[in-house]
Design a protein around this motif. Structure first.
Motif, PDB file in Angstrom:
ATOM      1  N   ALA A  28       0.815  -1.213   0.000  1.00  0.00           N
ATOM      2  CA  ALA A  28       0.000   0.000   0.000  1.00  0.00           C
ATOM      3  C   ALA A  28       0.849   1.264   0.000  1.00  0.00           C
ATOM      4  O   ALA A  28       0.423   2.303  -0.488  1.00  0.00           O
ATOM      5  CB  ALA A  28      -0.927   0.002   1.206  1.00  0.00           C
ATOM      6  N   ARG A  39      -6.174   0.968  -0.916  1.00  0.00           N
ATOM      7  CA  ARG A  39      -6.632   1.245   0.462  1.00  0.00           C
ATOM      8  C   ARG A  39      -7.889   0.524   0.769  1.00  0.00           C
ATOM      9  O   ARG A  39      -8.666   0.071   0.147  1.00  0.00           O
ATOM     10  CB  ARG A  39      -6.834   2.738   0.660  1.00  0.00           C
ATOM     11  CG  ARG A  39      -5.490   3.381   0.669  1.00  0.00           C
ATOM     12  CD  ARG A  39      -5.458   4.510   1.564  1.00  0.00           C
ATOM     13  NE  ARG A  39      -4.054   4.991   1.511  1.00  0.00           N
ATOM     14  CZ  ARG A  39      -3.561   5.769   2.384  1.00  0.00           C
ATOM     15  NH1 ARG A  39      -4.274   6.180   3.359  1.00  0.00           N
ATOM     16  NH2 ARG A  39      -2.347   6.154   2.306  1.00  0.00           N
ATOM     17  N   THR A  79      -3.433   4.804  -5.046  1.00  0.00           N
ATOM     18  CA  THR A  79      -3.627   4.878  -3.599  1.00  0.00           C
ATOM     19  C   THR A  79      -5.061   4.498  -3.255  1.00  0.00           C
ATOM     20  O   THR A  79      -5.315   3.785  -2.271  1.00  0.00           O
ATOM     21  CB  THR A  79      -3.317   6.301  -3.084  1.00  0.00           C
ATOM     22  OG1 THR A  79      -1.964   6.605  -3.385  1.00  0.00           O
ATOM     23  CG2 THR A  79      -3.529   6.402  -1.590  1.00  0.00           C
TER      24      THR A  79
END
Length: 103
Positions: free
Chosen positions: A62, A103, A99
């Motif tokens: 991540a 997530r 991103t």
């Protein structure tokens, strides 16, 4: 007053050290002159690689993937368009997209 003198001495010392490289006493040896153009890119790589690969001090999917994808996308966009703003905004979009995905 002693603290002020210390600050002035430190400031003068750092200025003298930086100014010493601007006015060389003699030319650099040929071996050093050949290596000096590579110092800047090496330092930039040493600063960027850890921040890109381990942004929070550890390599995680991540944390690492968005930066690597954005960097690769910026490089590809810049190579195709030769436009820095296009590459930067494209990389920003890729970073935000990846991103959001991770997530």
């Amino acid at each position: 007053m002693p603290e002020l003198l210390v600050l002035v001495a430190v400031g003068a010392g750092t200025y003298a050290m930086r100014a010493a490289f601007l006015v060389p006493a003699r030319p650099a040896p040929p071996a050093l002159a050949r290596v000096l153009p590579h110092v800047g890119p090496a330092v930039l790589g040493a600063l960027v690689a850890p921040a890109l690969l381990a942004p929070h001090g550890a390599v995680t999917v991540a944390g690492t993937v968005p930066g690597v994808v954005a960097a690769a996308g910026a490089w590809l966009l810049w190579r195709r368009t030769r436009s820095l703003p296009v590459a930067l905004f494209g990389a920003l979009a890729l970073a935000l997209l990846t991103t959001a995905v991770f997530r």
